[in-house]
Design a protein around this motif. Structure first.
Motif, short mmCIF file in Angstrom:
data_model
loop_
_atom_site.label_atom_id
_atom_site.label_comp_id
_atom_site.label_asym_id
_atom_site.label_seq_id
_atom_site.Cartn_x
_atom_site.Cartn_y
_atom_site.Cartn_z
N GLY A 84 -25.87 23.18 44.93
CA GLY A 84 -26.23 23.20 43.53
C GLY A 84 -27.74 23.32 43.39
O GLY A 84 -28.48 23.05 44.34
N PRO A 85 -28.21 23.71 42.20
CA PRO A 85 -29.65 23.84 42.01
C PRO A 85 -30.34 22.48 42.15
O PRO A 85 -29.84 21.47 41.63
N ASN A 86 -31.43 22.46 42.87
CA ASN A 86 -32.21 21.24 43.12
C ASN A 86 -31.36 20.14 43.75
O ASN A 86 -31.58 18.96 43.48
N GLN A 87 -30.38 20.54 44.55
CA GLN A 87 -29.52 19.59 45.26
C GLN A 87 -29.42 20.02 46.72
O GLN A 87 -29.68 21.17 47.05
N PRO A 88 -29.03 19.10 47.57
CA PRO A 88 -28.86 19.49 48.97
C PRO A 88 -27.65 20.41 49.15
O PRO A 88 -26.73 20.41 48.34
N THR A 89 -27.69 21.18 50.22
CA THR A 89 -26.54 21.98 50.64
C THR A 89 -25.82 21.16 51.71
O THR A 89 -26.46 20.64 52.62
N TRP A 90 -24.51 21.03 51.59
CA TRP A 90 -23.76 20.19 52.51
C TRP A 90 -22.39 20.79 52.76
O TRP A 90 -21.96 21.69 52.06
N GLY A 91 -21.72 20.29 53.77
CA GLY A 91 -20.39 20.81 54.04
C GLY A 91 -19.80 20.24 55.30
O GLY A 91 -20.32 19.31 55.91
N GLY A 92 -18.69 20.84 55.68
CA GLY A 92 -18.00 20.40 56.87
C GLY A 92 -17.11 21.49 57.41
O GLY A 92 -16.70 22.40 56.68
N THR A 93 -16.83 21.40 58.69
CA THR A 93 -15.93 22.34 59.35
C THR A 93 -14.95 21.55 60.20
O THR A 93 -15.34 20.62 60.90
N GLY A 94 -13.68 21.93 60.09
CA GLY A 94 -12.66 21.30 60.91
C GLY A 94 -11.81 22.38 61.58
O GLY A 94 -11.52 23.40 60.96
N ILE A 95 -11.46 22.15 62.82
CA ILE A 95 -10.57 23.07 63.54
C ILE A 95 -9.34 22.26 63.96
O ILE A 95 -9.47 21.18 64.56
N PHE A 96 -8.17 22.79 63.61
CA PHE A 96 -6.91 22.10 63.85
C PHE A 96 -5.93 23.02 64.55
O PHE A 96 -5.85 24.20 64.24
N LYS A 97 -5.17 22.46 65.47
CA LYS A 97 -4.09 23.21 66.10
C LYS A 97 -2.79 22.78 65.41
O LYS A 97 -2.46 21.60 65.36
N ILE A 98 -2.08 23.76 64.86
CA ILE A 98 -0.83 23.50 64.16
C ILE A 98 0.32 23.93 65.06
O ILE A 98 0.32 25.04 65.61
N THR A 99 1.30 23.04 65.21
CA THR A 99 2.51 23.36 65.97
C THR A 99 3.72 23.09 65.09
O THR A 99 3.66 22.30 64.15
N THR A 100 4.81 23.75 65.41
CA THR A 100 6.04 23.56 64.66
C THR A 100 6.66 22.23 65.07
O THR A 100 6.78 21.93 66.26
N LYS A 101 7.03 21.43 64.08
CA LYS A 101 7.66 20.14 64.33
C LYS A 101 9.12 20.38 64.69
O LYS A 101 9.83 21.08 63.99
N MET A 102 9.54 19.80 65.77
CA MET A 102 10.92 20.01 66.24
C MET A 102 11.90 19.10 65.51
O MET A 102 13.00 19.50 65.20
N PHE A 103 11.53 17.85 65.27
CA PHE A 103 12.44 16.90 64.61
C PHE A 103 11.70 16.11 63.58
O PHE A 103 10.60 15.79 63.67
#
Length: 187
Positions: free
Chosen positions: A168-187
């Motif tokens: 935003g104007p006159n505000q800090p720039t911030w954020g995050g990154t996440g990496i996830f491995k998705i697998t199919t649930k068997m049960f």
């Protein structure tokens, strides 16, 4: 003959009932990070914790020390890769378009994020409309396990990268990154 058919019907009914409204995927967080252009105004320190065999949680802290306004913006992008290789990631339509932080709080945060972290964090909780501004304080998440409430029941297996950006104007720039491995649930 009749008891077998009855038993088969009961078994099918049990499977259908137990499968309703339940996510059909599991996840493993592989990496998570936070960034800030001014750590005096916002400091983000997420971490992955192993809580059991094949069970992971996300913990962390956000020191929020700036006044949000109607011009505080947020956006998020989701990418998927079959292999997990950096050059294999493709953008998905599952995104949060650029919007004010307050619009985000009243939509995706309320419908998904809040439901998945209310049991493990001191992040804002509300039932009606979010009342700005976002309070200046230290927000803490302790071993948050995402149960998928508000997310799709079925997600194709693969590697997912989620990037969130705030600015935003006159505000800090911030954020995050996440990496996830998705697998199919068997049960």
């Amino acid at each position: 003959m009749f008891p077998r058919c009855l038993l088969g019907g009961v078994w099918l009914l049990v499977l259908l009932i137990s499968g309703c409204n339940a996510r059909k995927w599991d996840y493993e967080p592989l990496a998570i990070s936070g960034t800030s252009s001014d750590v005096k105004l916002i400091k983000i320190e997420p971490k992955i914790e192993r809580i059991g065999r094949g069970e992971f949680a996300v913990s962390g802290m956000i020191e929020w020390n700036f006044e949000t306004t109607n011009e505080t913006m947020l956006e998020a992008f989701v990418y998927r890769s079959q292999t997990g290789e950096e050059n294999d990631y493709k953008v998905l339509p599952w995104a949060i378009p650029k919007q004010t932080l307050y619009e985000f709080m009243d939509t995706f945060y309320k419908d998904v994020t809040m439901k998945n972290i209310k049991h493990c964090s001191n992040c804002p909780q509300f039932t009606e409309k979010f009342q700005p501004p976002l309070p200046k304080k230290t927000y803490v998440g302790d071993k948050c396990v995402i149960d998928g409430d508000g997310l799709p029941d079925i997600i194709p297996p693969g590697y997912y990268k989620i990037i969130v950006k705030g600015f935003g104007p006159n505000q800090p720039t911030w954020g995050g990154t996440g990496i996830f491995k998705i697998t199919t649930k068997m049960f």
